[in-house]
Enzyme design. Structure first.
Site, short mmCIF file in Angstrom:
data_model
loop_
_atom_site.label_atom_id
_atom_site.label_comp_id
_atom_site.label_asym_id
_atom_site.label_seq_id
_atom_site.Cartn_x
_atom_site.Cartn_y
_atom_site.Cartn_z
N ASN A 6 1.04 -1.08 0.00
CA ASN A 6 0.00 -0.34 -0.31
C ASN A 6 0.72 0.90 0.14
O ASN A 6 1.77 1.50 1.24
CB ASN A 6 -0.51 -0.02 2.02
CG ASN A 6 -1.72 1.31 1.19
OD1 ASN A 6 -1.95 1.98 0.43
ND2 ASN A 6 -1.80 1.17 2.46
N LYS A 8 -0.15 3.76 -0.04
CA LYS A 8 -0.37 5.46 0.12
C LYS A 8 -0.27 6.33 -0.06
O LYS A 8 -0.43 6.72 -1.40
CB LYS A 8 0.10 5.39 1.69
CG LYS A 8 -0.23 4.23 2.53
CD LYS A 8 0.01 4.50 4.52
CE LYS A 8 0.20 2.93 5.13
NZ LYS A 8 0.32 3.12 6.54
N HIS A 92 -9.59 0.98 5.47
CA HIS A 92 -7.63 0.94 6.28
C HIS A 92 -7.59 2.00 7.86
O HIS A 92 -8.68 3.19 7.45
CB HIS A 92 -6.81 1.93 5.24
CG HIS A 92 -5.67 1.75 5.32
ND1 HIS A 92 -5.00 2.09 6.76
CD2 HIS A 92 -4.41 0.43 5.15
CE1 HIS A 92 -3.28 2.41 6.74
NE2 HIS A 92 -3.53 1.13 6.18
N GLU A 94 -6.65 3.81 8.51
CA GLU A 94 -6.32 5.41 7.91
C GLU A 94 -7.47 6.51 7.59
O GLU A 94 -8.08 7.50 7.75
CB GLU A 94 -5.21 5.79 7.31
CG GLU A 94 -4.03 5.61 8.10
CD GLU A 94 -2.90 5.08 7.24
OE1 GLU A 94 -2.58 5.02 6.00
OE2 GLU A 94 -1.93 4.80 8.00
N GLU A 164 -4.69 -5.27 10.57
CA GLU A 164 -4.05 -4.62 11.17
C GLU A 164 -4.31 -3.48 11.90
O GLU A 164 -5.10 -2.99 12.33
CB GLU A 164 -4.01 -3.48 9.86
CG GLU A 164 -3.56 -4.05 8.65
CD GLU A 164 -2.90 -3.17 7.35
OE1 GLU A 164 -2.35 -2.71 6.83
OE2 GLU A 164 -4.46 -2.08 7.13
N GLY A 170 2.42 1.80 10.64
CA GLY A 170 3.87 2.90 11.23
C GLY A 170 4.93 2.86 12.15
O GLY A 170 4.67 4.10 11.89
N SER A 208 3.81 -2.64 10.26
CA SER A 208 5.49 -2.72 10.28
C SER A 208 5.73 -4.01 9.88
O SER A 208 6.54 -4.47 10.79
CB SER A 208 5.70 -1.97 11.67
OG SER A 208 5.13 -1.06 11.84
P1 PGA Z 1 3.09 -0.28 7.88
O1 PGA Z 1 1.67 -0.48 6.92
O2 PGA Z 1 3.41 -1.56 6.72
O3 PGA Z 1 4.01 1.19 7.72
O4 PGA Z 1 2.97 -0.14 9.45
C1 PGA Z 1 0.77 -0.68 6.70
C2 PGA Z 1 -0.82 -0.17 6.64
O5 PGA Z 1 -0.87 0.85 6.40
O6 PGA Z 1 -1.16 -1.17 6.05
#
Ligand code: PGA
Length: 252
Positions: A6, A8, A92, A94, A164, A170, A208
């Site tokens: 992803n 983003k 997601h 976010e 997740e 992140g 992560s």
């Molecule tokens: P990350 O993000 O691997 O940077 O933790 C995962 C995601 O948001 O799908």
């Protein structure tokens, strides 16, 4: 196994071509591993044309459920399917946290994706506060049941669930293997009670994920791959994740 990157809100401009080319030359594709990337909408045309026919699936990070109409700022499944997109990330954390997307809205997006022929990657996950106050199962059950509520068992083959934990995204704090295994088992139980025991389910872990921690996680029973944020922007890391998935597929 499945590994999805992803991107983003990164590489939406000219730099998407370079990243796509680096993936094309670096990825050792393996028949047992499905590899996908979800660039920003503005990069789709370039990335799809760079990667056409190369075995890498292209997805979007969000999708509307209608084919067209007065929905300012939204993108229809038809628009992206025309470019070669095959999957959509939906719900997601976010989107849920920063843009107020509710599970009811997520359910409509998932239904729109699936009924229009895309695979929907339904993301669910608890916050740190929810985990610390022992609400993880209740939160995941609600997100999952509501998210799936507009679809039937006939649609299930186009749905992938991504677990997740919000506190792991992140942050560099990957969930521990026993936490992941426990939650994936729980998700499977809910799935079975929602559809039926015979309907298969693919579950990705996200949060992560790096080449250092992915081997152990991918080897767990009930983990079918990863949804990757940060490491998907570094071709060398993403290619290593795909190789690890290939090795684990052979071992499992
Ligand atoms: P990350 O993000 O691997 O940077 O933790 C995962 C995601 O948001 O799908």
């Amino acid at each position: 196994m499945r590994v999805i990157g992803n991107w983003k809100m990164n590489h939406g401009g000219a730099s998407c071509r370079e990243l796509a080319r680096a993936l094309k030359s670096g990825l050792a594709l393996n028949a047992g591993v499905s590899v996908g990337i979800a660039p920003p909408f503005t990069a789709l045309e370039t990335v799809c044309s760079e990667l056409r026919g190369g075995g890498i699936q292209i997805g979007v990070q969000n999708i509307h459920w209608e084919k067209a109409g007065a929905f300012t700022g939204e993108i229809s499944p038809d628009f992206v399917k025309d470019l070669g997109v095959t999957f959509a990330i939906i719900g997601h954390s976010e989107r849920r946290q920063l843009f107020g997307e509710t599970s009811e809205l997520v359910a409509k997006r998932l239904q729109g994706a699936v009924l229009n022929g895309l695979t929907g990657i339904l993301c669910i996950g608890e916050t740190l506060e929810e985990r610390e106050t022992e609400k993880t199962e209740a939160v995941l059950e609600a997100q999952l049941k509501t998210g799936l509520s507009l679809l039937s068992a006939n649609d299930a083959e186009r749905i992938v669930v991504a677990y997740e934990p919000v506190w792991a995204i992140g942050t560099g704090k990957t969930a521990k293997p026993d936490q992941v295994a426990e939650v994936h088992r729980f998700i499977r139980d809910i799935w079975k009670s929602h559809f039926s025991a015979g309907v298969p389910l693919e579950i990705l872990y996200g949060g992560s994920v790096t080449p250092e921690n992915f081997g152990e996680l991918a080897n767990l029973d009930g983990v079918d791959g990863a949804l990757v944020g940060g490491a998907s922007l570094k071709p060398e890391l993403f290619c290593r994740l795909v190789s690890i998935a290939g090795e684990v597929t052979c071992e499992k």
